[in-house]
Enzyme design. Structure first.
Site, PDB file in Angstrom:
ATOM      1  N   HIS A  67      12.368  29.175  -3.008  1.00  0.00           N
ATOM      2  CA  HIS A  67      13.337  27.918  -2.759  1.00  0.00           C
ATOM      3  C   HIS A  67      14.567  28.414  -2.047  1.00  0.00           C
ATOM      4  CE1 HIS A  67      10.866  27.646  -6.202  1.00  0.00           C
ATOM      5  NE2 HIS A  67      11.378  26.652  -6.903  1.00  0.00           N
ATOM      6  N   ARG A 123      -4.407  36.077   7.837  1.00  0.00           N
ATOM      7  CA  ARG A 123      -3.556  35.543   9.007  1.00  0.00           C
ATOM      8  C   ARG A 123      -2.148  36.137   8.872  1.00  0.00           C
ATOM      9  NH1 ARG A 123      -2.706  29.047   7.578  1.00  0.00           N
ATOM     10  NH2 ARG A 123      -0.336  28.959   8.046  1.00  0.00           N
ATOM     11  N   ARG A 138       0.453  15.246   5.897  1.00  0.00           N
ATOM     12  CA  ARG A 138      -0.571  15.603   5.455  1.00  0.00           C
ATOM     13  C   ARG A 138      -0.375  15.855   3.841  1.00  0.00           C
ATOM     14  NH1 ARG A 138      -1.373  22.153   6.943  1.00  0.00           N
ATOM     15  NH2 ARG A 138       0.550  22.328   5.421  1.00  0.00           N
ATOM     16  N   CYS A 196      -2.789  21.565  15.879  1.00  0.00           N
ATOM     17  CA  CYS A 196      -1.513  21.702  15.381  1.00  0.00           C
ATOM     18  C   CYS A 196      -1.277  23.283  14.841  1.00  0.00           C
ATOM     19  CB  CYS A 196      -1.264  20.771  14.156  1.00  0.00           C
ATOM     20  SG  CYS A 196      -2.406  20.668  13.107  1.00  0.00           S
TER      21      CYS A 196
END
Ligand code: PEP
Ligand code: MG
Length: 752
Positions: free
Chosen positions: A372, A646, A512, A683
């Site tokens: 956060h 990744r 999304r 994207c």
């Protein structure tokens, strides 16, 4: 197989270790020299040299060498484009020559002792979008270096770029400045980056460890009364309301969400009501607040439910606010504006407060940083660094600090030259961002390509529009879920999506659904610890398992889209037709419910899917029949195709975007979409990479969605590219069955 290959893994490991050496007290020349020695050793090269660009002069300077005449260091310089080294730097591409001295681009430099070296391999070093230098290896024999060396060096340079950028910067500060203590202060200290950008200002030490107000036993000399308590609670409530109002525009997602729990607790009879009762019974107000707060905290932290445990953060924050409001606010009135805050403890609401008061940067001493706090500081563009050095808490008040948050560097009392350098750096970054853009994008042979933006925060819409994005290709909805300690309600989400659609004002906008899990774990969801989070309950799987959370989000989107055009909804990480149909059924059910409830909503959303898993490829034609559009998420698609995380640098060499399977997979997706006449976009990060844009456009992709800051460079690449040439190149790429052939072909891509 190349016999030197196993050494490359060691090279990468050693490099990773090397980057950790660059701390405040290490010697930069030694760091660069060690890098050169290590690389030379691993590649069995006779020479390894590092050239770094001088920001002011725009020329390359030899900064370290293993094998060339050491006298040449700092003396040999060249312009961008000059010789093989200058060419490698200018074009940002690797040069490998088996017989370099015969190359027409070769340039001999006096005093380097370079003559006998025939094999030459030069790799560019860049940090983010900025080119910072090159690394060169040489060998006496002809044709010594291989494709494996090339790949290993490229990966090693990616790892080292950040550290080398530091080194370059520090060297520019001049050799006359020893990296030692300057009247008891270090010149420079390395921390962990927690945001981007840089800032300088006078230090402001958070006067005390806020937690000790709640947990410490420090008895106050002041006697407070019941009305002081009421005043402190009122003041806390006012403070939160005013913070919320101040951020309503700047950070709409969090302004309303971040304090929801605070307000609820503040009004709770069992919380402030219980405190008041204790005070009536004769307990000192400060003790009453602490007592009730600690009881709640103990209760929440012992809960088996993760979302309850997370609530302790809210209770702590709120209670500390009440306690600090007992004190006369005069004690807090230091000049916050324009300064750099140093604190041991930081809550999301603190960041909002500090920013509202005009703080320019934050250093967090010790402890970790929650997602956060990192996201908030990034979205508010407040540089944040985490540094575990207690000396930071005892800095003289007149100390000036300069934060380079992208690198995690803190400079103490920087001189004029350093401040100037940062100013220039800052201006260059700004210039890149504000480059003028055409409102539509055409290739050299006049074919149109649509450029969309990927955004995570509503505050990014402005930049996306300024940079002429033709719409939003991916709005990641995770932020409102990450920013707080519980799931946002339908009403809260509705307000966020409505702002998005209002601001986009009819331009195509693709939302999304929640992509939780993996690296975006919601601690309060109860699934914080999975052995393999990337293979775990993430994304659409999470949403379908928790239908009520999914329905809440879908209802909010459908309601916000009422009366709007060109709104598209898509699901991430779809693995099967069944899963897509199940998710789409939720949309149909929610639409029906809203209809029956008489609540205004949209009936005309396109419903598509992200292509991120290899499991959808064999039935891609069937998917194209049922989905309204495809968005290829290459970040995940490559990760799952290659079985390489990744985010794990150790397997970075296995994460191969140009792998024949990836190439053919992307081609199959585009062809299936074309056959059924549905839209397809890319994207993932590949979409902004000039190495891969020719292939993507070559196989027929006509829509790219990228982070806003990449829009200018992507447009430039496309404008200089012939799509006919790109198609010819893609055809050759698709014929390649071996990675090594694809790698060779990659170098022949039509380079704009
Ligand atoms: C992707 O996987 O390529 C993608 C765009 O989604 P994310 O990066 O949010 O996982
Ligand atoms: Mg993804």
């Amino acid at each position: 197989m190349n016999t030197r290959e196993p050494d490359h893994l060691n090279l990468l490991c050693d490099m990773a270790e090397l980057t950790t050496i660059v701390t405040g007290n290490s010697d930069i020349e030694t760091f660069l020299a060690s890098t050169a020695t290590l690389v030379a050793q691993h590649l069995k090269a006779h020479v390894c040299s590092i050239y770094l660009v001088e920001a002011m002069e725009n020329r390359l300077v030899l900064r370290a060498t293993q094998g060339l005449n050491p006298e040449a260091v700092n003396r040999v310089t060249m312009k961008s484009g000059e010789g093989l080294v200058g060419q490698c730097f200018k074009n940002g591409s690797i040069i490998r020559e088996g017989n370099a001295t015969q190359s027409p681009r070769f340039k001999y430099f006096d005093n380097t002792g370079e003559d006998p070296f025939n094999s030459f391999l030069c790799v560019p070093i860049s940090s983010g979008v900025e080119k910072i230098g090159v690394l060169v290896v040489q060998h006496r024999e002809l044709d010594h270096f291989t494709l494996f060396d090339e790949r290993a060096l490229r990966t090693a340079m990616t790892q080292l770029a950040g550290a080398i950028d530091n080194a370059r910067f520090l060297m520019e500060l001049g050799p006359e400045k020893p990296l030692e203590y300057q009247s008891g202060l270090p010149v420079f200290l390395k921390g962990e980056p927690g945001g981007t950008g840089s800032a300088s200002g006078q230090v402001l030490i958070s006067s005390q460890d806020r937690k000790s107000m709640l947990y410490g036993s420090n008895p106050s000399n002041t006697i407070f009364t019941g009305s002081d308590f009421k005043a402190a609670v009122d003041k806390t409530s006012q403070e939160l309301k005013s913070l919320q109002a101040r951020f309503a525009r700047r950070l709409p997602e969090s302004a309303s969400l971040i304090f929801t729990a605070h307000f609820m607790i503040l009004k709770d009879k069992n919380f402030t009501g219980r405190m008041a009762k204790l005070i009536d019974e004769g307990v000192q107000p400060v003790s009453a607040v602490k007592k009730v707060a600690r009881k709640y905290i103990d209760l929440f932290s012992a809960s088996p439910q993760a979302y309850m445990r997370e609530k302790t953060v809210d209770v702590e924050d709120l209670s500390i606010r009440i306690l600090s409001n007992f004190q006369n606010s005069n004690t807090q009135k230091k000049t916050v504006k324009g300064s750099i805050a140093v604190a041991t403890e930081i809550y999301p609401s603190d960041i909002l407060k500090l920013v509202a008061d005009g703080i320019k940067g934050i250093i967090l001493v010790g402890g970790g940083v929650t997602s956060h706090v990192a996201i908030l500081s990034r979205s508010l563009q407040i540089p944040l660094i985490i540094a575990d050095d207690p000396r930071l808490l005892n800095l003289p008040l007149e100390t000036i600090l300069l934060l380079d948050a992208a690198q995690g560097n803190i400079y103490f009392n920087p001189d004029k030259k350093t401040l100037e350098l940062f100013k220039t750096k800052h201006q260059t970054e700004k210039q890149i961002k504000t480059q003028t853009m055409e409102s539509r994008t055409f290739s050299r042979d006049k074919r149109q390509v649509t450029l969309l933006a990927n955004i995570n925060l509503l505050s990014e819409i402005r930049l996306a529009k300024e940079l002429k994005a033709e719409g939003i290709g991916l709005y990641r909805t995770e932020f409102p879920f990450l920013i707080r300690t519980g799931f946002p309600s339908e009403a809260e989400q509705f307000l966020i999506y409505k702002q998005l659609f209002d601001q986009m004002d009819g331009m195509p906008t693709t939302v999304r659904t929640l992509d939780a899990g993996g690296e975006k774990t919601l601690a309060y969801s109860g699934y914080a610890r999975e052995a393999n989070p990337e293979l775990g309950l993430r994304s659409i799987r999470f949403s379908l398992k928790h239908k009520e959370i999914f329905q809440t989000q879908i209802r909010a989107i459908l309601r916000a889209a009422h009366g709007k055009k060109h709104i598209r909804l898509m699901f991430p990480l779809i693995s099967s037709i069944d899963e897509f149909l199940e998710a789409r059924q939720v949309v149909s059910d929610c639409t029906l419910d809203l209809e029956q409830e008489g609540i205004a909503h949209s009936n005309s959303l396109s419903v598509g899917m992200m292509i991120e898993l290899p499991s959808v490829l064999s039935t891609i034609d069937e998917f194209a029949e049922i989905a309204d559009f495809f968005a290829i998420g290459t970040n995940d698609l490559i990760q799952y195709m290659m079985g390489a995380d990744r985010a794990n640098k150790l397997v970075a060499t296995h994460y191969i975007p140009y792998h024949p399977a990836v190439n053919r997979g992307i081609n199959a997706i585009v062809k299936a979409a074309d056959r059924k006449g549905i839209d397809v976009s890319v994207c993932g990060e590949m979409a902004h990479d000039p190495n891969y844009i020719p292939f993507l456009l070559g196989v027929g992709v006509r829509t790219l969605s990228v982070d806003p800051q990449f829009l200018p460079s992507v447009q430039k690449t496309i404008m200089a590219l012939s799509l006919e040439e790109a198609a010819g190149y893609a055809k050759k790429m698709l014929a390649a069955t071996r990675v090594r052939d694809a790698a060779k072909l990659l170098k022949t891509r039509p380079i704009p």
